[in-house]
Scaffold this motif. Sequence first.
Motif, PDB file in Angstrom:
ATOM      1  N   GLY A 133       0.812  -1.214   0.000  1.00  0.00           N
ATOM      2  CA  GLY A 133       0.000   0.000   0.000  1.00  0.00           C
ATOM      3  C   GLY A 133       0.845   1.264   0.000  1.00  0.00           C
ATOM      4  O   GLY A 133       0.567   2.212  -0.738  1.00  0.00           O
ATOM      5  N   LEU A 134       1.897   1.264   0.811  1.00  0.00           N
ATOM      6  CA  LEU A 134       2.782   2.431   0.851  1.00  0.00           C
ATOM      7  C   LEU A 134       3.509   2.631  -0.471  1.00  0.00           C
ATOM      8  O   LEU A 134       3.684   3.765  -0.934  1.00  0.00           O
ATOM      9  N   CYS A 135       3.913   1.532  -1.101  1.00  0.00           N
ATOM     10  CA  CYS A 135       4.583   1.634  -2.404  1.00  0.00           C
ATOM     11  C   CYS A 135       3.644   2.172  -3.474  1.00  0.00           C
ATOM     12  O   CYS A 135       4.057   2.968  -4.323  1.00  0.00           O
ATOM     13  N   MET A 136       2.392   1.751  -3.441  1.00  0.00           N
ATOM     14  CA  MET A 136       1.432   2.252  -4.423  1.00  0.00           C
ATOM     15  C   MET A 136       1.214   3.757  -4.249  1.00  0.00           C
ATOM     16  O   MET A 136       1.221   4.504  -5.228  1.00  0.00           O
ATOM     17  N   VAL A 137       1.054   4.195  -3.018  1.00  0.00           N
ATOM     18  CA  VAL A 137       0.852   5.622  -2.758  1.00  0.00           C
ATOM     19  C   VAL A 137       2.088   6.419  -3.166  1.00  0.00           C
ATOM     20  O   VAL A 137       1.983   7.464  -3.829  1.00  0.00           O
ATOM     21  N   ALA A 138       3.262   5.915  -2.813  1.00  0.00           N
ATOM     22  CA  ALA A 138       4.499   6.620  -3.184  1.00  0.00           C
ATOM     23  C   ALA A 138       4.673   6.653  -4.696  1.00  0.00           C
ATOM     24  O   ALA A 138       5.061   7.688  -5.267  1.00  0.00           O
ATOM     25  N   GLY A 139       4.381   5.535  -5.369  1.00  0.00           N
ATOM     26  CA  GLY A 139       4.511   5.491  -6.821  1.00  0.00           C
ATOM     27  C   GLY A 139       3.544   6.442  -7.506  1.00  0.00           C
ATOM     28  O   GLY A 139       3.927   7.164  -8.440  1.00  0.00           O
ATOM     29  N   LEU A 140       2.311   6.448  -7.055  1.00  0.00           N
ATOM     30  CA  LEU A 140       1.326   7.358  -7.654  1.00  0.00           C
ATOM     31  C   LEU A 140       1.670   8.819  -7.378  1.00  0.00           C
ATOM     32  O   LEU A 140       1.482   9.679  -8.243  1.00  0.00           O
ATOM     33  N   SER A 141       2.202   9.108  -6.206  1.00  0.00           N
ATOM     34  CA  SER A 141       2.633  10.485  -5.903  1.00  0.00           C
ATOM     35  C   SER A 141       3.789  10.905  -6.803  1.00  0.00           C
ATOM     36  O   SER A 141       3.832  12.038  -7.290  1.00  0.00           O
ATOM     37  N   THR A 142       4.714   9.981  -7.031  1.00  0.00           N
ATOM     38  CA  THR A 142       5.845  10.278  -7.911  1.00  0.00           C
ATOM     39  C   THR A 142       5.378  10.495  -9.339  1.00  0.00           C
ATOM     40  O   THR A 142       5.826  11.421 -10.019  1.00  0.00           O
ATOM     41  N   VAL A 143       4.457   9.648  -9.810  1.00  0.00           N
ATOM     42  CA  VAL A 143       3.908   9.796 -11.160  1.00  0.00           C
ATOM     43  C   VAL A 143       3.223  11.147 -11.289  1.00  0.00           C
ATOM     44  O   VAL A 143       3.403  11.851 -12.279  1.00  0.00           O
ATOM     45  N   GLN A 144       2.461  11.533 -10.277  1.00  0.00           N
ATOM     46  CA  GLN A 144       1.746  12.804 -10.321  1.00  0.00           C
ATOM     47  C   GLN A 144       2.714  13.985 -10.383  1.00  0.00           C
ATOM     48  O   GLN A 144       2.475  14.953 -11.093  1.00  0.00           O
ATOM     49  N   MET A 154       5.767  13.923 -11.612  1.00  0.00           N
ATOM     50  CA  MET A 154       6.582  13.887 -12.830  1.00  0.00           C
ATOM     51  C   MET A 154       5.803  14.280 -14.075  1.00  0.00           C
ATOM     52  O   MET A 154       6.367  14.881 -14.994  1.00  0.00           O
ATOM     53  N   ALA A 155       4.539  13.925 -14.131  1.00  0.00           N
ATOM     54  CA  ALA A 155       3.768  14.102 -15.358  1.00  0.00           C
ATOM     55  C   ALA A 155       3.106  15.472 -15.415  1.00  0.00           C
ATOM     56  O   ALA A 155       2.720  16.033 -14.397  1.00  0.00           O
ATOM     57  N   SER A 156       2.986  15.962 -16.636  1.00  0.00           N
ATOM     58  CA  SER A 156       2.240  17.208 -16.815  1.00  0.00           C
ATOM     59  C   SER A 156       0.746  16.879 -16.818  1.00  0.00           C
ATOM     60  O   SER A 156       0.350  15.712 -16.853  1.00  0.00           O
ATOM     61  N   GLY A 157      -0.075  17.901 -16.790  1.00  0.00           N
ATOM     62  CA  GLY A 157      -1.515  17.700 -16.754  1.00  0.00           C
ATOM     63  C   GLY A 157      -2.038  16.906 -17.938  1.00  0.00           C
ATOM     64  O   GLY A 157      -2.944  16.081 -17.806  1.00  0.00           O
ATOM     65  N   ASP A 158      -1.450  17.127 -19.114  1.00  0.00           N
ATOM     66  CA  ASP A 158      -1.896  16.420 -20.316  1.00  0.00           C
ATOM     67  C   ASP A 158      -1.473  14.958 -20.322  1.00  0.00           C
ATOM     68  O   ASP A 158      -2.129  14.118 -20.937  1.00  0.00           O
ATOM     69  N   ASP A 159      -0.374  14.640 -19.656  1.00  0.00           N
ATOM     70  CA  ASP A 159       0.169  13.282 -19.679  1.00  0.00           C
ATOM     71  C   ASP A 159      -0.189  12.454 -18.454  1.00  0.00           C
ATOM     72  O   ASP A 159       0.112  11.267 -18.413  1.00  0.00           O
ATOM     73  N   LEU A 160      -0.823  13.057 -17.473  1.00  0.00           N
ATOM     74  CA  LEU A 160      -1.038  12.377 -16.195  1.00  0.00           C
ATOM     75  C   LEU A 160      -1.847  11.094 -16.343  1.00  0.00           C
ATOM     76  O   LEU A 160      -1.477  10.058 -15.778  1.00  0.00           O
ATOM     77  N   ALA A 161      -2.903  11.117 -17.115  1.00  0.00           N
ATOM     78  CA  ALA A 161      -3.739   9.913 -17.256  1.00  0.00           C
ATOM     79  C   ALA A 161      -2.962   8.776 -17.903  1.00  0.00           C
ATOM     80  O   ALA A 161      -3.017   7.627 -17.450  1.00  0.00           O
ATOM     81  N   GLY A 162      -2.208   9.065 -18.934  1.00  0.00           N
ATOM     82  CA  GLY A 162      -1.439   8.033 -19.625  1.00  0.00           C
ATOM     83  C   GLY A 162      -0.335   7.454 -18.763  1.00  0.00           C
ATOM     84  O   GLY A 162      -0.137   6.236 -18.725  1.00  0.00           O
ATOM     85  N   VAL A 163       0.379   8.326 -18.057  1.00  0.00           N
ATOM     86  CA  VAL A 163       1.471   7.857 -17.205  1.00  0.00           C
ATOM     87  C   VAL A 163       0.911   7.052 -16.032  1.00  0.00           C
ATOM     88  O   VAL A 163       1.487   6.029 -15.641  1.00  0.00           O
ATOM     89  N   THR A 164      -0.212   7.470 -15.493  1.00  0.00           N
ATOM     90  CA  THR A 164      -0.853   6.708 -14.412  1.00  0.00           C
ATOM     91  C   THR A 164      -1.302   5.340 -14.910  1.00  0.00           C
ATOM     92  O   THR A 164      -1.154   4.334 -14.212  1.00  0.00           O
ATOM     93  N   ALA A 165      -1.816   5.284 -16.132  1.00  0.00           N
ATOM     94  CA  ALA A 165      -2.231   3.998 -16.711  1.00  0.00           C
ATOM     95  C   ALA A 165      -1.039   3.059 -16.873  1.00  0.00           C
ATOM     96  O   ALA A 165      -1.139   1.858 -16.578  1.00  0.00           O
TER      97      ALA A 165
END
Length: 107
Positions: free
Chosen positions: A30-41, A43-54
């Motif tokens: 759970g902590l890794c998922m939260v940390a990974g999603l925070s890092t993705v958020q 790093m990614a710009s607003g236009d790329d956030l959905a794709g990078v999260t996917a």
Amino acid sequence: MAAAVLIIAADRSAVTAVLIAAPLFGVGYGLCMVAGLSTVQSMASGDDLAGVTAVFYSVSYAGFFLPMILAALAPLTGYGLVLGVVAALCLVCALISGSGLRRAASA
């Protein structure tokens, strides 16, 4: 610590140790998922956030195949060896990630 408990439990078929290690791994996941999603958020710009999260979720869910692979290899090598190799790979990944974070912080 949880990895050591799980390796010992699997090698000796100790159900109690597995019941101790499983929640520790769940919290870690759970902590890794939260940390990974925070890092993705971050790093990614607003236009790329959905794709990078996917992509992040796709790679994370592909990791769910690891137990199936380990179960297939365990009869050939034993659970202790298989889990020990996975623990070593996790340590290497953590060291690589940590060095990358240090370089990014100093830049």
